[in-house]
Design a protein around this motif. Structure first.
Motif, PDB file in Angstrom:
ATOM      1  N   GLN A  20       2.829  18.629 -24.809  1.00  0.00           N
ATOM      2  CA  GLN A  20       2.138  19.929 -24.840  1.00  0.00           C
ATOM      3  C   GLN A  20       3.127  21.087 -24.702  1.00  0.00           C
ATOM      4  O   GLN A  20       2.770  22.234 -24.961  1.00  0.00           O
ATOM      5  CB  GLN A  20       1.099  19.999 -23.733  1.00  0.00           C
ATOM      6  CG  GLN A  20      -0.077  19.056 -23.946  1.00  0.00           C
ATOM      7  CD  GLN A  20      -1.120  19.179 -22.848  1.00  0.00           C
ATOM      8  OE1 GLN A  20      -1.887  20.113 -22.816  1.00  0.00           O
ATOM      9  NE2 GLN A  20      -1.120  18.236 -21.931  1.00  0.00           N
ATOM     10  N   SER A  21       4.368  20.767 -24.277  1.00  0.00           N
ATOM     11  CA  SER A  21       5.392  21.814 -24.152  1.00  0.00           C
ATOM     12  C   SER A  21       5.694  22.455 -25.502  1.00  0.00           C
ATOM     13  O   SER A  21       6.254  23.545 -25.561  1.00  0.00           O
ATOM     14  CB  SER A  21       6.699  21.241 -23.615  1.00  0.00           C
ATOM     15  OG  SER A  21       6.475  20.575 -22.442  1.00  0.00           O
TER      16      SER A  21
ATOM     17  N   PRO B  54       4.042  26.502 -27.750  1.00  0.00           N
ATOM     18  CA  PRO B  54       4.482  27.802 -28.286  1.00  0.00           C
ATOM     19  C   PRO B  54       4.946  27.719 -29.736  1.00  0.00           C
ATOM     20  O   PRO B  54       4.747  28.658 -30.507  1.00  0.00           O
ATOM     21  CB  PRO B  54       5.657  28.189 -27.366  1.00  0.00           C
ATOM     22  CG  PRO B  54       5.426  27.449 -26.111  1.00  0.00           C
ATOM     23  CD  PRO B  54       4.765  26.161 -26.512  1.00  0.00           C
TER      24      PRO B  54
ATOM     25  N   GLN C 110       1.882  27.773 -31.964  1.00  0.00           N
ATOM     26  CA  GLN C 110       1.288  29.115 -32.066  1.00  0.00           C
ATOM     27  C   GLN C 110       2.216  30.064 -32.834  1.00  0.00           C
ATOM     28  O   GLN C 110       1.758  30.847 -33.669  1.00  0.00           O
ATOM     29  CB  GLN C 110       1.007  29.669 -30.663  1.00  0.00           C
ATOM     30  CG  GLN C 110      -0.153  28.959 -29.988  1.00  0.00           C
ATOM     31  CD  GLN C 110      -0.044  28.942 -28.482  1.00  0.00           C
ATOM     32  OE1 GLN C 110       0.971  29.338 -27.914  1.00  0.00           O
ATOM     33  NE2 GLN C 110      -1.089  28.485 -27.814  1.00  0.00           N
ATOM     34  N   ALA C 111       3.533  29.965 -32.552  1.00  0.00           N
ATOM     35  CA  ALA C 111       4.482  30.897 -33.180  1.00  0.00           C
ATOM     36  C   ALA C 111       4.510  30.701 -34.698  1.00  0.00           C
ATOM     37  O   ALA C 111       4.617  31.679 -35.451  1.00  0.00           O
ATOM     38  CB  ALA C 111       5.874  30.709 -32.596  1.00  0.00           C
TER      39      ALA C 111
ATOM     40  N   PHE D 196       1.518  32.461 -36.071  1.00  0.00           N
ATOM     41  CA  PHE D 196       1.711  33.894 -35.789  1.00  0.00           C
ATOM     42  C   PHE D 196       2.611  34.510 -36.863  1.00  0.00           C
ATOM     43  O   PHE D 196       2.283  35.536 -37.462  1.00  0.00           O
ATOM     44  CB  PHE D 196       2.367  33.961 -34.402  1.00  0.00           C
ATOM     45  CG  PHE D 196       2.504  35.320 -33.803  1.00  0.00           C
ATOM     46  CD1 PHE D 196       1.469  35.892 -33.078  1.00  0.00           C
ATOM     47  CD2 PHE D 196       3.686  36.032 -33.921  1.00  0.00           C
ATOM     48  CE1 PHE D 196       1.607  37.140 -32.502  1.00  0.00           C
ATOM     49  CE2 PHE D 196       3.836  37.282 -33.349  1.00  0.00           C
ATOM     50  CZ  PHE D 196       2.787  37.838 -32.628  1.00  0.00           C
ATOM     51  N   VAL D 197       3.732  33.851 -37.132  1.00  0.00           N
ATOM     52  CA  VAL D 197       4.699  34.372 -38.103  1.00  0.00           C
ATOM     53  C   VAL D 197       4.109  34.322 -39.523  1.00  0.00           C
ATOM     54  O   VAL D 197       4.195  35.285 -40.278  1.00  0.00           O
ATOM     55  CB  VAL D 197       6.025  33.578 -38.034  1.00  0.00           C
ATOM     56  CG1 VAL D 197       6.949  33.934 -39.180  1.00  0.00           C
ATOM     57  CG2 VAL D 197       6.714  33.844 -36.704  1.00  0.00           C
TER      58      VAL D 197
ATOM     59  N   LEU E 111       1.294  37.137 -39.747  1.00  0.00           N
ATOM     60  CA  LEU E 111       1.669  38.545 -39.532  1.00  0.00           C
ATOM     61  C   LEU E 111       2.791  39.038 -40.452  1.00  0.00           C
ATOM     62  O   LEU E 111       2.973  40.242 -40.588  1.00  0.00           O
ATOM     63  CB  LEU E 111       2.036  38.792 -38.071  1.00  0.00           C
ATOM     64  CG  LEU E 111       0.857  38.714 -37.092  1.00  0.00           C
ATOM     65  CD1 LEU E 111       1.289  39.110 -35.695  1.00  0.00           C
ATOM     66  CD2 LEU E 111      -0.307  39.600 -37.509  1.00  0.00           C
ATOM     67  N   THR E 112       3.542  38.108 -41.060  1.00  0.00           N
ATOM     68  CA  THR E 112       4.582  38.586 -42.001  1.00  0.00           C
ATOM     69  C   THR E 112       3.982  38.751 -43.397  1.00  0.00           C
ATOM     70  O   THR E 112       4.546  38.307 -44.402  1.00  0.00           O
ATOM     71  CB  THR E 112       5.792  37.625 -42.043  1.00  0.00           C
ATOM     72  OG1 THR E 112       5.303  36.321 -42.330  1.00  0.00           O
ATOM     73  CG2 THR E 112       6.582  37.619 -40.768  1.00  0.00           C
TER      74      THR E 112
ATOM     75  N   PRO F 268       9.561  25.651 -22.245  1.00  0.00           N
ATOM     76  CA  PRO F 268       9.319  26.575 -23.366  1.00  0.00           C
ATOM     77  C   PRO F 268       8.023  27.368 -23.214  1.00  0.00           C
ATOM     78  O   PRO F 268       7.926  28.491 -23.691  1.00  0.00           O
ATOM     79  CB  PRO F 268       9.241  25.654 -24.576  1.00  0.00           C
ATOM     80  CG  PRO F 268       9.605  24.301 -24.143  1.00  0.00           C
ATOM     81  CD  PRO F 268       9.668  24.255 -22.660  1.00  0.00           C
ATOM     82  N   GLN F 269       7.007  26.769 -22.522  1.00  0.00           N
ATOM     83  CA  GLN F 269       5.730  27.491 -22.367  1.00  0.00           C
ATOM     84  C   GLN F 269       5.921  28.766 -21.556  1.00  0.00           C
ATOM     85  O   GLN F 269       5.177  29.718 -21.688  1.00  0.00           O
ATOM     86  CB  GLN F 269       4.676  26.659 -21.618  1.00  0.00           C
ATOM     87  CG  GLN F 269       4.379  25.321 -22.189  1.00  0.00           C
ATOM     88  CD  GLN F 269       5.091  24.249 -21.412  1.00  0.00           C
ATOM     89  OE1 GLN F 269       6.315  24.275 -21.277  1.00  0.00           O
ATOM     90  NE2 GLN F 269       4.353  23.290 -20.915  1.00  0.00           N
TER      91      GLN F 269
ATOM     92  N   ALA G 102       8.700  31.219 -23.912  1.00  0.00           N
ATOM     93  CA  ALA G 102       8.243  31.799 -25.191  1.00  0.00           C
ATOM     94  C   ALA G 102       7.563  33.162 -25.011  1.00  0.00           C
ATOM     95  O   ALA G 102       7.876  34.095 -25.754  1.00  0.00           O
ATOM     96  CB  ALA G 102       7.323  30.823 -25.913  1.00  0.00           C
TER      97      ALA G 102
ATOM     98  N   PHE H 226       7.759  35.749 -28.277  1.00  0.00           N
ATOM     99  CA  PHE H 226       6.621  36.495 -28.823  1.00  0.00           C
ATOM    100  C   PHE H 226       6.866  38.008 -28.861  1.00  0.00           C
ATOM    101  O   PHE H 226       6.592  38.645 -29.885  1.00  0.00           O
ATOM    102  CB  PHE H 226       5.323  36.135 -28.094  1.00  0.00           C
ATOM    103  CG  PHE H 226       4.805  34.771 -28.487  1.00  0.00           C
ATOM    104  CD1 PHE H 226       4.354  34.539 -29.776  1.00  0.00           C
ATOM    105  CD2 PHE H 226       4.797  33.726 -27.597  1.00  0.00           C
ATOM    106  CE1 PHE H 226       3.904  33.289 -30.166  1.00  0.00           C
ATOM    107  CE2 PHE H 226       4.349  32.466 -27.967  1.00  0.00           C
ATOM    108  CZ  PHE H 226       3.903  32.252 -29.258  1.00  0.00           C
TER     109      PHE H 226
ATOM    110  N   LEU I 134       9.164  38.675 -31.838  1.00  0.00           N
ATOM    111  CA  LEU I 134       8.465  38.546 -33.122  1.00  0.00           C
ATOM    112  C   LEU I 134       7.561  39.750 -33.369  1.00  0.00           C
ATOM    113  O   LEU I 134       7.556  40.337 -34.450  1.00  0.00           O
ATOM    114  CB  LEU I 134       7.616  37.260 -33.135  1.00  0.00           C
ATOM    115  CG  LEU I 134       8.356  35.942 -33.289  1.00  0.00           C
ATOM    116  CD1 LEU I 134       7.389  34.771 -33.134  1.00  0.00           C
ATOM    117  CD2 LEU I 134       9.015  35.864 -34.660  1.00  0.00           C
TER     118      LEU I 134
ATOM    119  N   ILE J 293       7.777  42.545 -36.364  1.00  0.00           N
ATOM    120  CA  ILE J 293       6.653  42.732 -37.292  1.00  0.00           C
ATOM    121  C   ILE J 293       6.100  44.162 -37.214  1.00  0.00           C
ATOM    122  O   ILE J 293       5.785  44.776 -38.233  1.00  0.00           O
ATOM    123  CB  ILE J 293       5.567  41.660 -37.017  1.00  0.00           C
ATOM    124  CG1 ILE J 293       6.095  40.286 -37.468  1.00  0.00           C
ATOM    125  CG2 ILE J 293       4.269  42.002 -37.732  1.00  0.00           C
ATOM    126  CD1 ILE J 293       5.372  39.114 -36.908  1.00  0.00           C
TER     127      ILE J 293
END
Lengths: 256, 260
Positions: free
Chosen positions: A170-171, A174, A177-178, A181-182, A185-186, B24-25, B28, B33, B36, B40
């Motif tokens: 689960q680590s 991010p 999601q990233a 997201f990218v 949004l790009t 990383p949780q 990030a 974020f 990014l 944007i």
């Protein structure tokens, strides 16, 4: 295994995902809340961008709503990846793998549930959007937007599943999601292509998701045409083929 | 005794920073974020500088850099609170409470770690801004002022998340603050001038203490440092820090009295 058994397996996996929503109602909240906050926040902050010469709409909320719908689908799909990573960590997924169900069928169950689930944030966002003055897109525009939402939910779930199968933790959430997201949004997310500046203008030109955004947006900021629809459908199909192949590769490489 | 407490705070701060880098949780939301979103928003809303009434800036990056730093700092505070709640859930905090150290050093250690992450975030965004063409009008003293404000803000915001973590003892509750961070950010002048935002957000942004902090960080980038903006930013940080640290002290006292 015959087709009937495969469909039963897919239905069981979709039912399991739906049960999670019924038993843990809070599980759907992040996927609904985050895009709604982003929609209202970005609308309030950047709403006056419509005053710029060359902006294609007088209603920033109508311009923005397709992005928020796709973000909602992206969050929901990524959550499917996180849930898969949790199932891998807890050993439940291993039990699925030793069952006689083919791996593509297991993947289909996961992504179909994400596809259906992405309609929950879409419904809330549309209700909030219409309350804040989003233009009615017409039945055709709405149908295209919802089809794209379900497609994005599927794409995000394939991406999430590929990452979950690669990192088995689960680590990696991010990263799931990233990625979405990218991708979302790009594009022409904040302003029309002509008003984007620097690197984003170039990236948005070549990002296939821009075509998807424009297809979803057409009903909200103008009329629906086949010419604006087919590039979006084609881009959606291309991304779906690419990411489902990536997820299937992850499934095939997963040893019990 | 003071030296021993400082050693404890230092050790817990170092642990907190290492913990953030290893997960990383937690990392990030602090760097990935906001970076990014910064990239944007600069490309997507950068033409907003042509709107009538937009303050004179060399580029939108100059304007929005402060917003990205404060966003990162708010999220660093939230991540620190989540990590503290995880420590409570796993029993690590109980072991610290049983140790012969000051109770409040446990909270201060976590806040010192959050402050270090705030300073790191300030350095990261200043470096990023300079690489991509931002100019700090006040030069090195301006950059130092930005780092100071961002670091102090991290303590102030971290205190709120620490208070919630100590009161609830559950990481999921602290994680629930995450959307609120964005609500507060969007209702401030972090990303756009308050007078160019839509109502009622524009009015709220004018009185939001977060706007005063952001403008204090932004001031040395886009103009010469003014005493007025400096005092408003420092006053807002002091107000939020005193409330949040006070709430943390009360939550810690309650936790010690009634237990987990």
């Amino acid at each position: 295994m015959d087709l009937r058994a495969d469909l039963q397996t897919i239905a069981a996996l979709v039912r399991r995902a739906a049960n999670e929503l019924l038993r843990v109602p809070g599980a759907a909240i992040p996927g609904v809340l985050a895009p709604t906050i982003f929609f209202l926040g970005i609308f309030a902050v950047f709403g006056h961008l419509t005053l710029l010469p060359g902006f294609t709409s007088q209603s920033y909320q109508s311009f923005l709503i397709p992005i928020s719908l796709m973000q909602g689908a992206g969050f929901t799909g990524a959550a499917t990846g996180v849930n898969l990573a949790r199932d891998i960590e807890q050993g439940w997924f291993d039990r699925l793998l030793v069952s006689p169900a083919p791996r593509p069928v297991l993947l289909a169950g996961l992504v179909l549930s994400a596809s259906l689930r992405s309609l929950i944030p879409a419904t809330v966002l549309l209700a909030v959007g219409f309350a804040f003055g989003v233009h009615w897109p017409g039945i055709g525009g709405l149908a295209i937007a919802l089809l794209i939402v379900m497609g994005m939910g599927t794409i995000a779930a394939c991406w999430g599943a590929a990452i979950a199968l690669r990192f088995r933790s689960q680590s990696a959430a991010p990263l799931m999601q990233a990625g979405m997201f990218v991708l979302i949004l790009t594009t022409t997310s904040y302003a029309p292509l002509a008003l984007l500046s620097g690197w984003l203008h170039t990236v948005a030109q070549y990002n296939p998701a821009t075509q998807i955004v424009e297809a979803a947006r057409q009903g909200f900021v103008g009329g629906v045409t086949w010419g604006d629809t087919w590039p979006g459908i084609l881009a959606l199909a291309g991304l779906l083929a690419l990411l489902s192949a990536l997820a299937l590769r992850g499934m095939r490489r997963t040893a019990v | 005794m003071v030296a021993a407490n400082l050693r404890v705070i230092g050790a817990l701060a170092a642990r907190s920073v290492k913990q953030t880098f290893r997960r990383p949780q937690l990392m990030a939301p602090i760097l990935v974020f906001p970076t990014l979103l910064l990239a944007i928003q600069v490309g997507g809303a950068g033409r907003g500088v042509n709107l009538p009434g937009f303050p004179h800036v060399n580029g939108f990056l100059d304007f929005i850099l402060a917003g990205a730093m404060i966003q990162s700092t708010l999220l660093a505070g939230n991540s620190g609170g989540i990590a503290l709640a995880v420590d409570i859930e796993m029993g690590f905090t109980d072991r610290l409470l049983a140790a012969p150290i000051s109770r409040f050093a446990i909270v201060l250690g976590r806040l010192a770690g959050t402050a270090a992450l705030g300073a790191l975030s300030a350095l990261w965004f200043i470096a990023l801004g300079l690489i991509f063409g931002a100019r700090i009008a006040e030069g090195i003293p301006g950059a130092l002022t930005m780092i100071l404000f961002v670091t102090l803000s991290a303590i102030a915001f971290g205190g709120i998340a620490a208070a919630v973590a100590l009161r609830s003892g559950r990481a999921s509750v602290v994680q629930g603050l995450f959307p609120l961070v964005f609500v507060i950010l969007f209702l401030s002048s972090a990303f756009f001038p308050a007078h160019l935002m839509l109502e009622p957000a524009a009015t709220i942004a004018r009185y939001n203490p977060l706007s005063f902090i952001v403008e204090g960080v932004r001031d040395p980038v886009i103009s010469s440092l003014s005493l007025h903006a400096f005092a408003k930013a420092l006053g807002s940080i002091a107000l939020i820090a005193s409330i949040s640290i006070g709430l943390s002290a009360l939550a810690l006292r309650r936790r010690l009295r009634v237990g987990g």
